[in-house]
Design a protein around this motif. Structure first.
Motif, PDB file in Angstrom:
ATOM      1  N   ALA A 280       0.027 -58.270  21.421  1.00  0.00           N
ATOM      2  CA  ALA A 280      -0.234 -58.707  22.886  1.00  0.00           C
ATOM      3  C   ALA A 280       0.120 -60.159  23.330  1.00  0.00           C
ATOM      4  O   ALA A 280       0.966 -60.555  24.041  1.00  0.00           O
ATOM      5  CB  ALA A 280      -1.571 -58.262  23.583  1.00  0.00           C
ATOM      6  N   ILE A 300       7.669 -55.468  23.640  1.00  0.00           N
ATOM      7  CA  ILE A 300       6.544 -55.953  24.178  1.00  0.00           C
ATOM      8  C   ILE A 300       6.619 -57.442  24.229  1.00  0.00           C
ATOM      9  O   ILE A 300       6.537 -58.120  23.360  1.00  0.00           O
ATOM     10  CB  ILE A 300       5.336 -55.317  23.347  1.00  0.00           C
ATOM     11  CG1 ILE A 300       5.138 -53.959  23.025  1.00  0.00           C
ATOM     12  CG2 ILE A 300       3.893 -55.956  23.968  1.00  0.00           C
ATOM     13  CD1 ILE A 300       5.118 -53.103  24.293  1.00  0.00           C
ATOM     14  N   THR A 304       1.351 -59.871  27.073  1.00  0.00           N
ATOM     15  CA  THR A 304       1.045 -58.625  27.518  1.00  0.00           C
ATOM     16  C   THR A 304      -0.429 -58.519  27.920  1.00  0.00           C
ATOM     17  O   THR A 304      -1.121 -58.390  26.946  1.00  0.00           O
ATOM     18  CB  THR A 304       1.707 -57.471  26.668  1.00  0.00           C
ATOM     19  OG1 THR A 304       3.110 -57.609  26.838  1.00  0.00           O
ATOM     20  CG2 THR A 304       1.273 -56.079  27.253  1.00  0.00           C
ATOM     21  N   GLU A 308      -0.720 -53.342  31.719  1.00  0.00           N
ATOM     22  CA  GLU A 308       0.580 -53.410  32.257  1.00  0.00           C
ATOM     23  C   GLU A 308       1.304 -52.144  31.651  1.00  0.00           C
ATOM     24  O   GLU A 308       1.059 -51.442  30.704  1.00  0.00           O
ATOM     25  CB  GLU A 308       1.112 -54.607  31.262  1.00  0.00           C
ATOM     26  CG  GLU A 308       0.511 -55.959  31.870  1.00  0.00           C
ATOM     27  CD  GLU A 308       1.507 -57.128  31.568  1.00  0.00           C
ATOM     28  OE1 GLU A 308       2.847 -57.018  31.172  1.00  0.00           O
ATOM     29  OE2 GLU A 308       0.957 -58.141  31.394  1.00  0.00           O
ATOM     30  N   ALA A 332      -0.165 -49.880  28.387  1.00  0.00           N
ATOM     31  CA  ALA A 332      -0.698 -50.919  27.247  1.00  0.00           C
ATOM     32  C   ALA A 332      -1.872 -51.030  27.454  1.00  0.00           C
ATOM     33  O   ALA A 332      -2.648 -51.252  28.418  1.00  0.00           O
ATOM     34  CB  ALA A 332      -0.056 -52.455  27.307  1.00  0.00           C
TER      35      ALA A 332
END
Length: 376
Positions: A280, A300, A304, A308, A332
């Motif tokens: 992430a 990705i 992130t 999301e 996610a």
């Protein structure tokens, strides 16, 4: 007069009386998913599911809904009456008036061809079968013509006799006087039940019924994109009609099993994707599964956050009425590790130091929370 104990169909679905077809459909699908016996084992769930199905069957049909709005459940004695097309509703009331004034009956006097009853059967599909469709052989039990007498009800070699009570007309007539004058009361012959003939030597095979229950095999094509709670109609595959009338219809109630990975929202598929802290924060290229069975490489981006979504175009469910497919929507979820090795803890402490997070040994248990706060 007895009180109708049935709940109002609009109340059953939780919609207003002026609800649109789309509002009815959404309410039905939500309640069918909630109360279906395969998903809900609570007491009374099956009864509620049947009640919801009955309400939607009536309100989704413009003609039946119009009659229900005018007459309520009394229109035809409930859902079975609606399924028979309100058979007997108007005539029953008229018959009562005839009985009251003239002592006769206003019912139909002779049996003619009538449509056969509808048959309902449940069909369970896997999630993939509902998405992509399939051909399947099913078995149904219906009444078929007796192979011995071919539905004539009489023993082969014999013939039904003309009814002596009505002379083969199927009806009897009586002339009655009333305060309104002279009336001819026409009624169905009670001896032959309106057929005009009487079987004196019943068929031994079917005992004079003319039919017997048999299993029939049918090849059913389920189109791609069907969903849980929907209903398929196979015209002319129901019960035999009377006196040469057409067969009824076969209605298949579709039950779709849940999927281990995907959920469905109309034509879109929903996928929950777990990401670790490093993926992430730094970004990554990950392979995500698709309903087609292959993997899709998904980028990705760095930073992130949980919640999301990423959309993979054209990897959803084929549109039942239309071209193309829906999308796959990936949600996610950033997973915070519960157990760390010494090396991982040391690395995270260095990361915390670089971010200006003060982490003392006795505060180690809150380390991940402080790093999360520092990242904003």
């Amino acid at each position: 007069m007895a009180t109708d104990q049935k709940r109002d169909y609009y109340d059953v679905l939780g919609v207003a009386r002026g609800a649109s077809a789309d509002e009815l459909k959404k309410a039905f699908r939500r309640l069918a998913m909630e109360y279906h016996p395969d998903r809900n084992s609570e007491a009374g769930a099956e009864a509620k599911f049947k009640e919801v199905n009955e309400a939607y069957e009536v309100l989704s049909d413009p003609e039946k809904r119009s009659m229900y709005d005018r007459f309520g459940h009394a229109a035809a004695g409930g859902a079975d009456g609606f399924a028979r097309g309100f058979e007997g509703f108007g005539f029953g009331g008229l018959g009562d008036i005839f009985d009251a004034f003239f002592g006769g009956s206003g019912a139909r006097t002779q049996r003619g061809p009538t449509r056969g009853s509808d048959v309902r059967k449940s069909l369970t599909l896997s999630f993939e079968e509902a998405v992509f469709g399939l051909d399947r052989e099913i078995e149904i039990m219906t009444a078929e013509l007796c192979p011995s007498c071919n539905g004539m009800r009489a023993e082969p070699g014999t013939q039904p006799e003309k009814c002596s009570a009505c002379n083969g007309s199927g009806e009897t007539r009586r002339v009655q006087q009333s305060v309104f004058g002279q009336f001819v009361n026409v009624a169905m012959c009670e001896r032959c039940r309106g057929e005009g003939r009487v079987v004196t030597t019943p068929c031994k095979h079917c005992k004079g019924v003319g039919r017997e229950k048999k299993k029939r095999k049918l090849q059913v094509k389920v189109p791609a994109g069907v969903d849980h709670g929907q209903q398929m109609r196979l015209s002319g595959e129901g019960e035999l009609g009377n006196a040469g009338g057409p067969r009824g219809n076969l209605y298949l109630q579709l039950n779709v099993k849940p999927h281990d990975v995907f959920r469905r929202d109309e034509e879109d598929l929903l996928l929950e994707l777990d990401l670790n802290f490093a993926q992430a924060a730094l970004g990554d290229m990950v392979d995500v599964p698709t309903i087609d069975g292959d993997a899709h490489e998904l980028r990705i981006p760095a930073g992130t956050q949980t919640g999301e979504t990423f959309i993979v175009k054209g990897k959803g469910v084929p549109r039942l009425r239309g071209n193309g497919r829906g999308d796959m929507i990936v949600h996610a979820h950033v997973i915070t590790p519960k157990a760390l090795s010494k090396e991982q803890r040391d690395l995270l402490k260095k990361l915390a130091d670089s971010m200006g997070v003060d982490v003392s040994p006795q505060e180690d248990r809150g380390l991940m929370g402080k790093i999360k706060d520092a990242l904003g």
